[in-house]
Design a protein around this motif. Structure first.
Motif, short mmCIF file in Angstrom:
data_model
loop_
_atom_site.label_atom_id
_atom_site.label_comp_id
_atom_site.label_asym_id
_atom_site.label_seq_id
_atom_site.Cartn_x
_atom_site.Cartn_y
_atom_site.Cartn_z
N TYR A 193 -2.60 17.67 -9.45
CA TYR A 193 -3.37 16.73 -8.64
C TYR A 193 -2.84 15.31 -8.87
CZ TYR A 193 -6.50 20.68 -8.15
OH TYR A 193 -7.02 21.91 -7.87
N GLY A 194 -2.36 14.70 -7.80
CA GLY A 194 -1.80 13.35 -7.92
C GLY A 194 -2.25 12.46 -6.77
N LEU A 195 -1.69 11.26 -6.74
CA LEU A 195 -2.09 10.26 -5.75
C LEU A 195 -0.96 9.26 -5.55
CD1 LEU A 195 -4.32 8.77 -4.05
CD2 LEU A 195 -4.91 7.57 -6.16
N GLU A 196 -0.67 8.94 -4.30
CA GLU A 196 0.25 7.85 -3.99
C GLU A 196 -0.61 6.63 -3.71
OE1 GLU A 196 3.29 6.89 -0.40
OE2 GLU A 196 3.60 8.79 -1.44
N ALA A 197 -0.81 5.82 -4.74
CA ALA A 197 -1.79 4.73 -4.68
C ALA A 197 -1.16 3.43 -4.22
CB ALA A 197 -2.44 4.54 -6.06
N ASN A 198 -2.00 2.56 -3.72
CA ASN A 198 -1.59 1.20 -3.39
C ASN A 198 -1.85 0.32 -4.61
OD1 ASN A 198 -1.00 1.77 -0.62
ND2 ASN A 198 -3.20 1.92 -0.28
N VAL A 199 -0.83 -0.32 -5.12
CA VAL A 199 -0.97 -1.13 -6.32
C VAL A 199 -0.45 -2.54 -6.05
CG1 VAL A 199 -0.78 0.84 -7.87
CG2 VAL A 199 1.27 -0.37 -7.19
N ILE A 200 -0.83 -3.42 -6.91
CA ILE A 200 -0.39 -4.81 -6.80
C ILE A 200 1.01 -4.94 -7.40
CG2 ILE A 200 -0.85 -7.17 -7.56
CD1 ILE A 200 -3.81 -6.46 -7.61
N ASP A 201 1.84 -5.70 -6.74
CA ASP A 201 3.19 -5.93 -7.24
C ASP A 201 3.11 -6.92 -8.41
OD1 ASP A 201 5.83 -6.29 -7.70
OD2 ASP A 201 6.31 -7.26 -5.80
N ASP A 202 3.15 -6.38 -9.64
CA ASP A 202 3.02 -7.25 -10.81
C ASP A 202 4.34 -7.89 -11.21
OD1 ASP A 202 4.30 -5.03 -11.68
OD2 ASP A 202 2.82 -4.48 -13.22
N SER A 203 5.39 -7.68 -10.38
CA SER A 203 6.65 -8.35 -10.68
C SER A 203 6.62 -9.82 -10.26
CB SER A 203 7.80 -7.64 -9.96
OG SER A 203 7.64 -7.72 -8.56
#
Length: 662
Positions: free
Chosen positions: A396-406
């Motif tokens: 069970y996984g997820l392709e999540a939307n994350v903040i670009d912390d770069s």
């Protein structure tokens, strides 16, 4: 309780049943031992509660009819409710099992979200402990979430005077039984299917014997190589294609012909086919076509002018049935595991159900498969069922939307408490995007401290050239508005003085600072030499990787008091300043520079300070009828002492540690 009192209560009970029209045989069979123990009435909501004492349990269907008849009879007087109070001779287990079906109906009326999953649950009762066996772990979680134990306790306590301690569990044995039952159904279906196929084959054989010449072939045998459908881009006089049939439709025309319309796909593209059967023989042959049949066709491709939007279709002259290509298989000795998979639960990003994916992976011999839907986990329940069904492991996984912390939040920060510091939200407008060939036409800034505006600066600049039409539309600044305005050489040092040692905040750091930097370098800038030098040094510290903000989006979010959007790409709307209606001009709301008496004193230019260049979020406060600024993600920064010499910056003490955000 003495016998005379019980007899009186029995008489009242018989009178109640007689008035309600309860049949005498029902009274003798099921209510001969009952009496009305007490009656509670409520004048406020016109409700009567009858407490019926009994020593023998009443079947649930009889009890349901009994309650309905009495309620209907006295509905014009009051709402009737019953509480059955059984003697200790009637066990809680008997009460729970007899009236469990009534509880299911009641709880589904009271809470619509408690639906079908409860009907599959079973109960066991030992004394006053009721154990609810759910079908699976999903049902168990739903039961806990809906607080089903409390519903059970309330029902049996309120309607039967029985207090249960409720436990929830998953019936593992029932899961195995259900799985075995499903396998049995599948085996039976296979047997039925085999029987049907045998019957169909016998029927087909009989038809073939009577009409052996009928087969799916129209015209000539096609030996040409088929062209992939994706290569058909325009009309063709003669072309050969092949594919699987879907979307079959048959229509009889007024001229006596029969139109067979269907689509074919070779999984590179799809194409609509229109075939006209003019004779009964043709109809008989084309009737052999069905969805899923593979055909090879030869004919002309043309635009169908009868469609509202003409599309390419094929009118075949030759049609041959062909064998379907072999199913895809995984022949690798060491099977892989798919780690990236989008199902129909990935919006606009997947077209196959997770059950079909898992079924295929199991068919290919894969031991596991991963699900990575885009921004959602709604496919997990179905995946869990499919995994048990096909005996395969699911990751069970997820392709999540994350903040670009770069992207750095603050660059080259200075230890200054942002909540206590002064900061200037500034913006400029120009005649174009080039720092070399275009000019500044407006400078503006709002100075904030402790969340309040303490000073402001605003001025038009005369560019001594016409403002392009697209810039006028964007900014709502016209040639008449800047004609006769002050020169940039005069106002730039004043703006520098206005900024002082405050933290700088900008919507579009790269653009704004680029223009100011270029103009600071130009000779002939008016003002004090010290101010010009300080500002030139500040411009040299600009960070080139600052990103532009969506100013137009922010403009659309801000609504003026009249419901009109802010007038274009203007600086104080973007900077978050208070809006003051203009007494003249066509530029909409205007903000004039505050006078000297309105401007509090600033720190001396000698104090070193970092100048973070921050992205700005704006919001509309309708009560104060003003726009307030809020500091968000940093997009660039000035170095310490940016408006002063590096020697001065190095020689002064640092301010207290700062914190961004609350």
């Amino acid at each position: 309780m003495n016998s005379s009192s019980t007899a009186a209560k029995r008489d009242r009970f018989e009178m109640l049943m007689d008035q309600a029209g309860i049949p005498a045989d029902v009274v003798r069979s099921f209510f001969a031992d009952g009496y009305i123990d007490k009656v509670e009435t409520s004048r406020k909501n016109r409700e009567w509660t009858f407490y019926i004492a009994k020593t023998v349990i009443v079947p649930h269907d009889v009890y349901r009819s009994f309650c309905k008849m009495i309620r209907d009879k006295f509905a014009h007087i009051a709402a009737i409710r019953f509480v059955l109070q059984y003697s200790p001779d009637v066990s809680p287990e008997a009460v729970a099992h007899e009236y469990w079906g009534m509880f299911i109906e009641w709880v589904q009326r009271e809470a619509a979200s408690i639906n079908g999953w409860m009907t599959k649950a079973k109960i066991d009762v030992a004394g006053n402990v009721l154990t609810l066996h759910l079908l699976d772990t999903i049902g168990l979680e739903l039961a806990k979430k809906k607080n089903i134990a409390q519903w059970i306790q309330n029902y049996f306590s309120s309607f039967f005077g029985v207090n249960f301690q409720v436990k929830l569990t998953v019936d593992v044995a029932r899961e195995d039984v259900i799985e075995q039952f499903q396998k049995q159904i599948q085996e039976e279906e296979k047997e039925v299917t085999s029987m049907i196929m045998t019957a169909v084959e016998a029927e087909n054989q009989a038809e073939a014997e009577s009409d052996a010449e009928v087969k799916l072939m129209v015209g000539y045998d096609i030996r040409d190589q088929a062209v992939p459908l994706q290569e058909i881009k325009d009309e063709e006089k003669k072309v050969t294609v092949q594919g699987m049939v879907f979307g079959l439709d048959v229509k009889e025309l007024k001229n006596g012909s029969t139109l067979f319309t269907f689509n074919i796909t070779d999984f590179t593209d799809s194409l609509m086919i229109k075939a006209f059967a003019k004779t009964k023989e043709d109809v008989k042959i084309y009737s052999l076509i069905s969805n899923g049949t593979w055909l090879k066709l030869r004919g002309r491709v043309e635009y169908d002018r009868f469609m509202q939007i003409p599309e390419l279709i094929m009118i075949p002259s030759d049609v041959n049935e062909i064998m379907a290509p072999p199913e895809r298989k995984d022949n690798a000795e060491e099977k892989r595991v798919e780690f990236h998979l989008h199902t129909t639960m990935s919006t606009m990003d997947g077209i196959t159900s997770v059950d079909q994916y898992i079924k295929t992976a199991a068919k290919w011999g894969h031991k596991a498969i991963a699900i990575t839907d885009h921004g959602g986990i709604q496919s997990f329940p179905e995946a869990n069922h499919a995994a048990h069904k096909h005996h395969i492991k699911v990751l069970y996984g997820l392709e999540a939307n994350v903040i670009d912390d770069s992207v750095k939040v603050v660059m080259n920060p200075s230890e200054i408490a942002l909540g206590d510091a002064e900061y200037v939200i500034f913006d400029i407008e120009t005649t174009g995007l080039s720092v070399t060939s275009n000019k500044i036409i407006e400078l503006a800034g709002v100075k904030m401290k402790e969340g309040k505006e303490i000073d402001r600066f605003s001025t038009f600049i005369d560019p001594h050239e016409r403002i392009p039409y697209n810039i006028q539309r964007l900014t709502n600044i016209t040639d008449d508005m800047v004609k006769g305005a002050p020169e940039l050489e005069e106002m730039l040092p004043k703006f520098l003085e206005f900024v002082g040692d405050a933290v700088l905040v900008a919507h579009n750091a790269r653009f704004d600072i680029g223009f100011i930097q270029a103009n600071c370098k130009r000779p002939g800038t008016a003002g004090s030499e010290e101010s010009g030098a300080r500002y030139a040094r500040a411009c040299k510290t600009f960070v080139p990787d600052a990103e532009e903000s969506q100013a137009e989006y922010i403009n659309r979010q801000i609504q003026s008091e009249s419901g009109e959007p802010p007038p274009g790409h203007r600086r104080f709307y973007r900077a978050g300043a208070c809006i003051v209606p203009s007494a003249q001009g066509s530029g909409g709301a205007r903000v004039q520079p505050a006078g000297p008496a309105e401007r509090p004193g600033r720190q001396k230019p000698g104090d070193p300070a970092a100048f973070p260049l921050l992205h700005l979020c704006t919001q509309h406060d309708r009560q104060e009828k003003s726009f307030h600024a809020g500091v968000a993600v940093a997009y660039g920064i000035f170095s310490p002492g940016a408006l002063h010499s590096e020697e001065q910056a190095a020689g002064n003490a640092r301010r207290p540690a700062h914190r961004i955000g609350s």
